[in-house]
Design a protein around this motif. Structure first.
Motif, mmCIF file in Angstrom:
data_model
loop_
_atom_site.group_PDB
_atom_site.id
_atom_site.type_symbol
_atom_site.label_atom_id
_atom_site.label_comp_id
_atom_site.label_asym_id
_atom_site.label_seq_id
_atom_site.Cartn_x
_atom_site.Cartn_y
_atom_site.Cartn_z
ATOM 1 N N ASP A 295 52.626 19.001 41.984
ATOM 2 C CA ASP A 295 51.706 18.174 42.763
ATOM 3 C C ASP A 295 50.650 19.026 43.456
ATOM 4 N N SER A 296 51.128 20.069 44.040
ATOM 5 C CA SER A 296 50.216 20.884 44.824
ATOM 6 C C SER A 296 49.154 21.549 43.950
ATOM 7 N N ASP A 297 49.549 21.855 42.713
ATOM 8 C CA ASP A 297 48.561 22.420 41.792
ATOM 9 C C ASP A 297 47.445 21.412 41.559
ATOM 10 N N VAL A 298 47.876 20.179 41.352
ATOM 11 C CA VAL A 298 46.904 19.132 41.121
ATOM 12 C C VAL A 298 45.972 19.031 42.332
ATOM 13 N N ALA A 299 46.593 18.969 43.482
ATOM 14 C CA ALA A 299 45.788 18.854 44.698
ATOM 15 C C ALA A 299 44.781 19.996 44.780
ATOM 16 N N ARG A 300 45.234 21.186 44.560
ATOM 17 C CA ARG A 300 44.363 22.336 44.634
ATOM 18 C C ARG A 300 43.248 22.266 43.604
ATOM 19 N N SER A 301 43.632 21.903 42.389
ATOM 20 C CA SER A 301 42.635 21.959 41.322
ATOM 21 C C SER A 301 41.592 20.864 41.504
ATOM 22 N N THR A 302 41.932 19.831 42.274
ATOM 23 C CA THR A 302 40.978 18.736 42.402
ATOM 24 C C THR A 302 40.138 18.815 43.674
ATOM 25 N N ILE A 303 40.206 19.948 44.347
ATOM 26 C CA ILE A 303 39.341 20.076 45.517
ATOM 27 C C ILE A 303 37.887 20.050 45.074
ATOM 28 N N THR A 304 37.154 19.104 45.630
ATOM 29 C CA THR A 304 35.738 19.009 45.292
ATOM 30 C C THR A 304 34.927 19.369 46.522
ATOM 31 N N ALA A 305 33.704 19.765 46.262
ATOM 32 C CA ALA A 305 32.866 20.206 47.368
ATOM 33 C C ALA A 305 31.410 20.046 46.960
ATOM 34 N N PRO A 306 30.506 20.060 47.929
ATOM 35 C CA PRO A 306 29.082 20.019 47.583
ATOM 36 C C PRO A 306 28.740 21.244 46.747
ATOM 37 N N LYS A 307 27.690 21.112 45.978
ATOM 38 C CA LYS A 307 27.238 22.249 45.185
ATOM 39 C C LYS A 307 26.893 23.392 46.131
ATOM 40 N N LEU A 308 27.331 24.569 45.708
ATOM 41 C CA LEU A 308 27.158 25.733 46.574
ATOM 42 C C LEU A 308 26.314 26.769 45.843
ATOM 43 N N ALA A 309 25.135 27.064 46.369
ATOM 44 C CA ALA A 309 24.263 28.044 45.713
ATOM 45 C C ALA A 309 25.001 29.373 45.571
ATOM 46 N N ALA A 310 24.741 30.045 44.477
ATOM 47 C CA ALA A 310 25.425 31.311 44.177
ATOM 48 C C ALA A 310 25.287 32.286 45.337
ATOM 49 N N LYS A 311 24.139 32.257 45.941
ATOM 50 C CA LYS A 311 23.859 33.125 47.085
ATOM 51 C C LYS A 311 24.942 33.014 48.153
ATOM 52 N N TRP A 312 25.287 31.776 48.477
ATOM 53 C CA TRP A 312 26.254 31.561 49.558
ATOM 54 C C TRP A 312 27.670 31.892 49.106
ATOM 55 N N ARG A 313 27.959 31.576 47.841
ATOM 56 C CA ARG A 313 29.294 31.874 47.344
ATOM 57 C C ARG A 313 29.532 33.377 47.327
ATOM 58 N N LYS A 314 28.517 34.088 46.866
ATOM 59 C CA LYS A 314 28.641 35.545 46.829
ATOM 60 C C LYS A 314 28.774 36.123 48.228
ATOM 61 N N LEU A 315 28.019 35.557 49.131
ATOM 62 C CA LEU A 315 28.101 36.014 50.518
ATOM 63 C C LEU A 315 29.508 35.802 51.064
ATOM 64 N N ALA A 316 30.046 34.643 50.789
ATOM 65 C CA ALA A 316 31.395 34.322 51.272
ATOM 66 C C ALA A 316 32.406 35.298 50.668
ATOM 67 N N GLU A 317 32.247 35.559 49.381
ATOM 68 C CA GLU A 317 33.179 36.488 48.742
ATOM 69 C C GLU A 317 33.071 37.874 49.358
ATOM 70 N N ALA A 318 31.849 38.297 49.567
ATOM 71 C CA ALA A 318 31.635 39.624 50.143
ATOM 72 C C ALA A 318 32.256 39.722 51.534
ATOM 73 N N ARG A 319 32.027 38.708 52.336
ATOM 74 C CA ARG A 319 32.563 38.719 53.689
ATOM 75 C C ARG A 319 34.092 38.749 53.701
ATOM 76 N N CYS A 320 34.671 37.992 52.800
ATOM 77 C CA CYS A 320 36.128 37.938 52.757
ATOM 78 C C CYS A 320 36.698 39.267 52.281
ATOM 79 N N ALA A 321 36.051 39.836 51.299
ATOM 80 C CA ALA A 321 36.501 41.136 50.809
ATOM 81 C C ALA A 321 36.440 42.156 51.938
ATOM 82 N N ALA A 322 35.329 42.141 52.659
ATOM 83 C CA ALA A 322 35.140 43.083 53.762
ATOM 84 C C ALA A 322 36.205 42.898 54.840
ATOM 85 N N ALA A 323 36.554 41.649 55.077
ATOM 86 C CA ALA A 323 37.502 41.365 56.150
ATOM 87 C C ALA A 323 38.938 41.364 55.632
ATOM 88 N N ASN A 324 39.071 41.581 54.333
ATOM 89 C CA ASN A 324 40.389 41.550 53.705
ATOM 90 C C ASN A 324 41.081 40.211 53.930
#
Lengths: 168, 168
Positions: free
Chosen positions: A8-37
């Motif tokens: 069930d939880s896999d389904v829930a996770r896989s079906t998370i929807t969200a507004p379209k996110l420009a690559a710029k912001w996604r990359k920024l988020a990834e970078a920040r998370c990597a930096a903060a571990n």
DNA sequence: TGGCGAACGTTATAACATATCATTTGAACC
DNA sequence: GGTTCAAATGATATGTTATAACGTTCGCCA
């Protein structure tokens, strides 16, 4: 329940929807998370995307409503508070103390304090980056032997366009 | 009940008790109210005295508890919020946005913005009056055509004594 | 693959704040 | 003294923001 290959939880996770996110912001988020571990999960990213999609600061409960609408399921307050806490912690989002609301950081290239001009008429939040302001705040703390961890500056009033249309 | 010359409500009013209030503060309160053309009632004065008697900022509900204890009767949240609203309006009390708490103004001789150093360890609030800070804030607003009405500055961190005892 | 800590879900509740409407008060005026 | 009226208060209910407690799931890594 949920003992089959696809839980069930896999389904829930896989079906998370969200507004379209420009690559710029996604990359920024990834970078920040990597930096903060820290982990950038789909739910966290969805909350961030929702804030980015909003034109104005939103309260935690408004964000809950937005995410519930989009995902067509119940979301507990604590869940969203945890996302907001995370996003704030890694510097992607700021919290406005005087309005109890949240918004994505406009200058997320580097860590910095939250400084805003908040229009009480149209609700617009204009992020400020002022070195002189920061240095004077540091000086004030320094003179008193105070070790600042986090500083809130929120100037409330009328933005230029609201001030103009009001005073004619 | 209560049809005699001395009505219940008279009793309630006349029995409002409060911490001892130095003449200095009472006169200040009277002056401020006169200037603002507002009434200084016993209940308002009692709330102010309670805040002055507290060593630290108190939340609205803490203030309710303090007043209930002292007066030995129930007090509705709205009542206290109205007192706080009044005291804030006339400039006798400031609200700390980041901690949802209230404290008497330390420099009440003139109207001014609320600027604080807030210790996250001991809870102490140190009021700041910095002309350079105010002028920078005004300049920032001015440059953007923004008309400020009210500005929040809250520097959170460790006060000198907590910083010292922590870092040994 | 099993152990571990981070993330998540669920339920409940705490903490902060306001709406509404009835009643009392007090100052101003007659 | 009595009338009038706005401001202040009281009582009840409800709305909004935030966290506690506890068990489950996830994802990494040894």
């Amino acid at each position: 329940m949920g003992k089959s290959a696809t839980k069930d939880s896999d389904v829930a996770r896989s079906t998370i929807t969200a507004p379209k996110l420009a690559a710029k912001w996604r990359k920024l988020a990834e970078a920040r998370c990597a930096a903060a571990n820290e982990r950038l999960t789909p739910a966290r990213l969805a909350a961030y995307a929702e804030l980015l999609a909003s034109k104005r600061p939103v309260s935690a409960y408004e964000l809950i409503a937005l995410m519930e609408d989009r995902q067509q399921r119940k979301i507990a307050p604590l869940t969203v508070y945890r996302h907001l806490d995370f996003l704030t912690r890694v510097g992607l989002v700021h919290r406005l103390e005087s309005t109890h609301s949240y918004l994505p950081c406009d200058h997320p290239e580097h860590a910095h304090e939250s400084q805003y001009l908040l229009c009480s008429s149209c609700g617009h939040a204009d992020e400020v980056e002022s070195k002189p302001l920061e240095s004077i705040l540091n000086k004030i703390a320094d003179q008193r032997g105070f070790q600042p961890e986090n500083t809130v500056v929120e100037i409330k009033g009328l933005c230029a366009s609201c001030a103009t249309s009001d005073s004619d």
